[in-house]
Design a protein around this motif. Structure first.
Motif, PDB file in Angstrom:
ATOM      1  N   ALA A  66       0.713  -1.294  -0.151  1.00  0.00           N
ATOM      2  CA  ALA A  66      -0.007   0.094  -0.095  1.00  0.00           C
ATOM      3  C   ALA A  66       0.953   1.200   0.075  1.00  0.00           C
ATOM      4  O   ALA A  66       0.531   2.282  -0.747  1.00  0.00           O
ATOM      5  N   MET A  67       1.961   1.285   0.778  1.00  0.00           N
ATOM      6  CA  MET A  67       2.884   2.472   0.986  1.00  0.00           C
ATOM      7  C   MET A  67       3.441   2.585  -0.444  1.00  0.00           C
ATOM      8  O   MET A  67       3.926   3.835  -0.919  1.00  0.00           O
ATOM      9  N   THR A  68       4.032   1.721  -0.885  1.00  0.00           N
ATOM     10  CA  THR A  68       4.760   1.673  -2.158  1.00  0.00           C
ATOM     11  C   THR A  68       3.795   2.121  -3.332  1.00  0.00           C
ATOM     12  O   THR A  68       4.072   3.219  -4.007  1.00  0.00           O
ATOM     13  N   GLU A  69       2.376   1.894  -3.396  1.00  0.00           N
ATOM     14  CA  GLU A  69       1.649   2.256  -4.370  1.00  0.00           C
ATOM     15  C   GLU A  69       1.323   3.611  -4.198  1.00  0.00           C
ATOM     16  O   GLU A  69       1.034   4.370  -5.263  1.00  0.00           O
ATOM     17  N   LEU A  70       1.463   4.174  -3.074  1.00  0.00           N
ATOM     18  CA  LEU A  70       0.931   5.535  -2.727  1.00  0.00           C
ATOM     19  C   LEU A  70       2.399   6.406  -2.767  1.00  0.00           C
ATOM     20  O   LEU A  70       2.455   7.526  -2.540  1.00  0.00           O
ATOM     21  N   GLY A  71       3.561   6.009  -2.999  1.00  0.00           N
ATOM     22  CA  GLY A  71       4.803   6.613  -3.135  1.00  0.00           C
ATOM     23  C   GLY A  71       5.270   7.105  -1.794  1.00  0.00           C
ATOM     24  O   GLY A  71       6.052   8.047  -1.685  1.00  0.00           O
ATOM     25  N   ILE A  72       5.020   6.326  -0.757  1.00  0.00           N
ATOM     26  CA  ILE A  72       5.602   6.930   0.525  1.00  0.00           C
ATOM     27  C   ILE A  72       6.476   5.719   1.341  1.00  0.00           C
ATOM     28  O   ILE A  72       6.722   5.986   2.549  1.00  0.00           O
ATOM     29  N   TRP A  73       6.520   4.932   0.635  1.00  0.00           N
ATOM     30  CA  TRP A  73       7.400   3.738   1.408  1.00  0.00           C
ATOM     31  C   TRP A  73       8.886   4.101   2.011  1.00  0.00           C
ATOM     32  O   TRP A  73       9.049   3.870   2.782  1.00  0.00           O
ATOM     33  N   GLU A  74       9.168   5.114   1.108  1.00  0.00           N
ATOM     34  CA  GLU A  74      10.507   5.799   1.497  1.00  0.00           C
ATOM     35  C   GLU A  74      10.444   6.401   2.798  1.00  0.00           C
ATOM     36  O   GLU A  74      11.501   6.750   3.551  1.00  0.00           O
ATOM     37  N   TYR A  75       9.246   6.967   3.101  1.00  0.00           N
ATOM     38  CA  TYR A  75       9.131   7.635   4.341  1.00  0.00           C
ATOM     39  C   TYR A  75       8.706   6.893   5.492  1.00  0.00           C
ATOM     40  O   TYR A  75       8.117   7.362   6.659  1.00  0.00           O
ATOM     41  N   ARG A  76       8.508   5.627   5.292  1.00  0.00           N
ATOM     42  CA  ARG A  76       8.107   4.428   6.465  1.00  0.00           C
ATOM     43  C   ARG A  76       8.424   4.706   7.836  1.00  0.00           C
ATOM     44  O   ARG A  76       7.796   4.574   8.728  1.00  0.00           O
ATOM     45  N   ASN A  77       9.905   5.484   8.158  1.00  0.00           N
ATOM     46  CA  ASN A  77      10.257   5.403   9.510  1.00  0.00           C
ATOM     47  C   ASN A  77      10.177   6.806   9.755  1.00  0.00           C
ATOM     48  O   ASN A  77      10.737   7.272  11.047  1.00  0.00           O
ATOM     49  N   HIS A  78       9.337   7.796   9.304  1.00  0.00           N
ATOM     50  CA  HIS A  78       9.278   9.035   9.591  1.00  0.00           C
ATOM     51  C   HIS A  78       7.961   9.131  10.415  1.00  0.00           C
ATOM     52  O   HIS A  78       6.858   8.399  10.353  1.00  0.00           O
ATOM     53  N   TYR A  79       8.183   9.900  11.384  1.00  0.00           N
ATOM     54  CA  TYR A  79       6.862  10.381  12.392  1.00  0.00           C
ATOM     55  C   TYR A  79       5.919  11.340  11.827  1.00  0.00           C
ATOM     56  O   TYR A  79       6.261  12.080  10.712  1.00  0.00           O
ATOM     57  N   PRO A  80       4.594  11.466  11.947  1.00  0.00           N
ATOM     58  CA  PRO A  80       3.781  12.428  11.305  1.00  0.00           C
ATOM     59  C   PRO A  80       4.122  13.875  11.158  1.00  0.00           C
ATOM     60  O   PRO A  80       4.030  14.495  10.277  1.00  0.00           O
ATOM     61  N   ALA A  81       4.928  14.092  12.394  1.00  0.00           N
ATOM     62  CA  ALA A  81       5.278  15.630  12.323  1.00  0.00           C
ATOM     63  C   ALA A  81       6.356  15.965  11.483  1.00  0.00           C
ATOM     64  O   ALA A  81       6.734  17.120  11.123  1.00  0.00           O
ATOM     65  N   GLN A  82       7.168  14.888  10.908  1.00  0.00           N
ATOM     66  CA  GLN A  82       8.005  15.150   9.729  1.00  0.00           C
ATOM     67  C   GLN A  82       7.653  15.132   8.649  1.00  0.00           C
ATOM     68  O   GLN A  82       8.425  14.963   7.447  1.00  0.00           O
ATOM     69  N   LEU A  83       6.339  14.952   8.275  1.00  0.00           N
ATOM     70  CA  LEU A  83       5.758  14.564   6.829  1.00  0.00           C
ATOM     71  C   LEU A  83       4.986  15.934   6.513  1.00  0.00           C
ATOM     72  O   LEU A  83       4.316  16.687   7.424  1.00  0.00           O
ATOM     73  N   SER A  84       4.814  15.985   5.290  1.00  0.00           N
ATOM     74  CA  SER A  84       3.885  17.109   4.707  1.00  0.00           C
ATOM     75  C   SER A  84       2.505  16.727   4.787  1.00  0.00           C
ATOM     76  O   SER A  84       2.093  15.452   5.119  1.00  0.00           O
ATOM     77  N   GLY A  85       1.492  17.739   4.807  1.00  0.00           N
ATOM     78  CA  GLY A  85       0.155  17.291   4.681  1.00  0.00           C
ATOM     79  C   GLY A  85      -0.265  16.158   3.885  1.00  0.00           C
ATOM     80  O   GLY A  85      -1.087  15.200   4.105  1.00  0.00           O
ATOM     81  N   GLY A  86       0.277  16.323   2.491  1.00  0.00           N
ATOM     82  CA  GLY A  86      -0.063  15.285   1.574  1.00  0.00           C
ATOM     83  C   GLY A  86       0.679  13.998   1.720  1.00  0.00           C
ATOM     84  O   GLY A  86      -0.169  12.964   1.726  1.00  0.00           O
ATOM     85  N   GLN A  87       1.619  14.067   2.531  1.00  0.00           N
ATOM     86  CA  GLN A  87       2.269  12.706   2.904  1.00  0.00           C
ATOM     87  C   GLN A  87       1.302  12.017   4.097  1.00  0.00           C
ATOM     88  O   GLN A  87       1.244  10.935   4.119  1.00  0.00           O
ATOM     89  N   ARG A  88       1.042  12.875   5.012  1.00  0.00           N
ATOM     90  CA  ARG A  88       0.283  12.348   6.179  1.00  0.00           C
ATOM     91  C   ARG A  88      -1.104  11.722   5.617  1.00  0.00           C
ATOM     92  O   ARG A  88      -1.852  10.799   6.036  1.00  0.00           O
ATOM     93  N   GLN A  89      -1.709  12.438   4.693  1.00  0.00           N
ATOM     94  CA  GLN A  89      -2.970  11.874   3.923  1.00  0.00           C
ATOM     95  C   GLN A  89      -2.911  10.729   3.335  1.00  0.00           C
ATOM     96  O   GLN A  89      -3.555   9.799   3.380  1.00  0.00           O
ATOM     97  N   ARG A  90      -1.703  10.580   2.547  1.00  0.00           N
ATOM     98  CA  ARG A  90      -1.471   9.216   1.914  1.00  0.00           C
ATOM     99  C   ARG A  90      -1.088   8.186   2.959  1.00  0.00           C
ATOM    100  O   ARG A  90      -1.600   7.032   2.669  1.00  0.00           O
ATOM    101  N   VAL A  91      -0.643   8.569   4.128  1.00  0.00           N
ATOM    102  CA  VAL A  91      -0.472   7.515   4.963  1.00  0.00           C
ATOM    103  C   VAL A  91      -1.755   6.833   5.426  1.00  0.00           C
ATOM    104  O   VAL A  91      -2.086   5.673   5.629  1.00  0.00           O
ATOM    105  N   ALA A  92      -2.684   8.016   5.818  1.00  0.00           N
ATOM    106  CA  ALA A  92      -4.005   7.778   6.190  1.00  0.00           C
ATOM    107  C   ALA A  92      -4.859   6.687   5.200  1.00  0.00           C
ATOM    108  O   ALA A  92      -5.591   5.861   5.573  1.00  0.00           O
ATOM    109  N   ILE A  93      -4.557   7.082   3.951  1.00  0.00           N
ATOM    110  CA  ILE A  93      -5.258   6.329   2.648  1.00  0.00           C
ATOM    111  C   ILE A  93      -4.682   4.920   2.537  1.00  0.00           C
ATOM    112  O   ILE A  93      -5.297   4.158   2.591  1.00  0.00           O
ATOM    113  N   ALA A  94      -3.365   5.033   2.735  1.00  0.00           N
ATOM    114  CA  ALA A  94      -2.623   3.586   2.908  1.00  0.00           C
ATOM    115  C   ALA A  94      -3.372   2.692   3.868  1.00  0.00           C
ATOM    116  O   ALA A  94      -3.192   1.397   3.575  1.00  0.00           O
TER     117      ALA A  94
END
Length: 248
Positions: A116-144
């Motif tokens: 799911a994270m690879t499909e949404l292009g956020i696998w490389e951010y897998r070890n980041h915490y929400p505060a380290q992510l942009s709004g779009g990246q956080r929403q992609r995590v929620a979708i994933a």
């Protein structure tokens, strides 16, 4: 898949009965998409929470696949405007949360999360915490997180409203790609006319509160990623805007 018949929802506020929805009727076939739009306070989110099994209706009937709606239905996923991420967990841990709650084995969980994270292009951010992510990246995590559950009914409450225009359009395209691949039934609450027309095969336009459906627009041309650039898209947007402004 979804049948809503004579739905009414009321709640009590400061000893006063407040009617949020009244006499709401609609159906949505399996694998179709529906956008719900209307003024603030018209009960759009309330309808979504009823469909998610989080609120009970006062009157009326809600059926999923011909059976009365049951709370905690495993095939239903809900994506919220504020992402719903736990700040002390990494993106990977937030994505796997739903599967962990269901007791999915760790190895199986990791496979689904990576997919799911690879499909949404956020696998490389897998070890980041929400505060380290942009709004779009956080929403992609929620979708994933929702995608890992492989839902047949996806409910979204203004999921892109806090994002900038380009990020919003990018995630709309991502959601469209997901729908084409999975063909889950989707209901999207939005304040954006353009978003409603781009993502809804059926568009339900609500009145001001207590909310009821003023008009239903069939929008079967939805599904083309270039739909935004067509004259028909602008015509549909104009029609929705006219109805919201009190026209026909």
């Amino acid at each position: 898949m979804v049948e809503v018949k004579g739905l009414e929802v009321a709640y009590t506020h400061k000893n006063t009965r407040v009617l949020a929805l009244r006499d709401v009727h609609f159906t949505l076939d399996s694998g179709k998409t529906c956008a719900i739009i209307g003024p603030s306070g018209c009960g759009k989110s309330t309808l979504l929470y009823v469909l998610a099994g989080l609120l009970r209706q006062t009157r009326g009937e809600v059926l999923l696949n011909g059976k009365p709606l049951q709370p905690k239905r495993k095939g239903t996923a809900l994506i919220l405007q504020d992402y719903g991420l736990l700040p002390w967990k990494t993106a990977l841990q937030n994505t796997s949360l739903g599967l962990e709650i269901r007791g999915v084995p760790r190895e199986e969980c990791l496979i689904a999360v990576k997919e799911a994270m690879t499909e949404l292009g956020i696998w490389e951010y897998r070890n980041h915490y929400p505060a380290q992510l942009s709004g779009g990246q956080r929403q992609r995590v929620a979708i994933a997180r929702s995608l890992t559950l492989k839902p047949d009914l996806l409910l979204m409450d203004e999921p892109f409203s806090s994002l900038d225009a380009l990020t919003r359009e990018s995630l709309q395209n991502t959601l469209l790609d997901f729908w084409k691949k999975r063909r889950a039934t989707m209901l999207l609450v939005t304040h954006s006319i353009e978003e409603a027309v781009f993502l809804g095969q059926k568009i339900l336009i609500f009145s001001s509160g207590p909310g009821t459906i003023l008009h239903t627009i069939q929008n079967e041309e939805m599904g083309d990623p270039d739909y935004r650039t067509t004259p028909l898209f602008y015509e549909r947007c104009s029609r929705v805007r006219k109805i919201l402004e009190g026209g026909v």
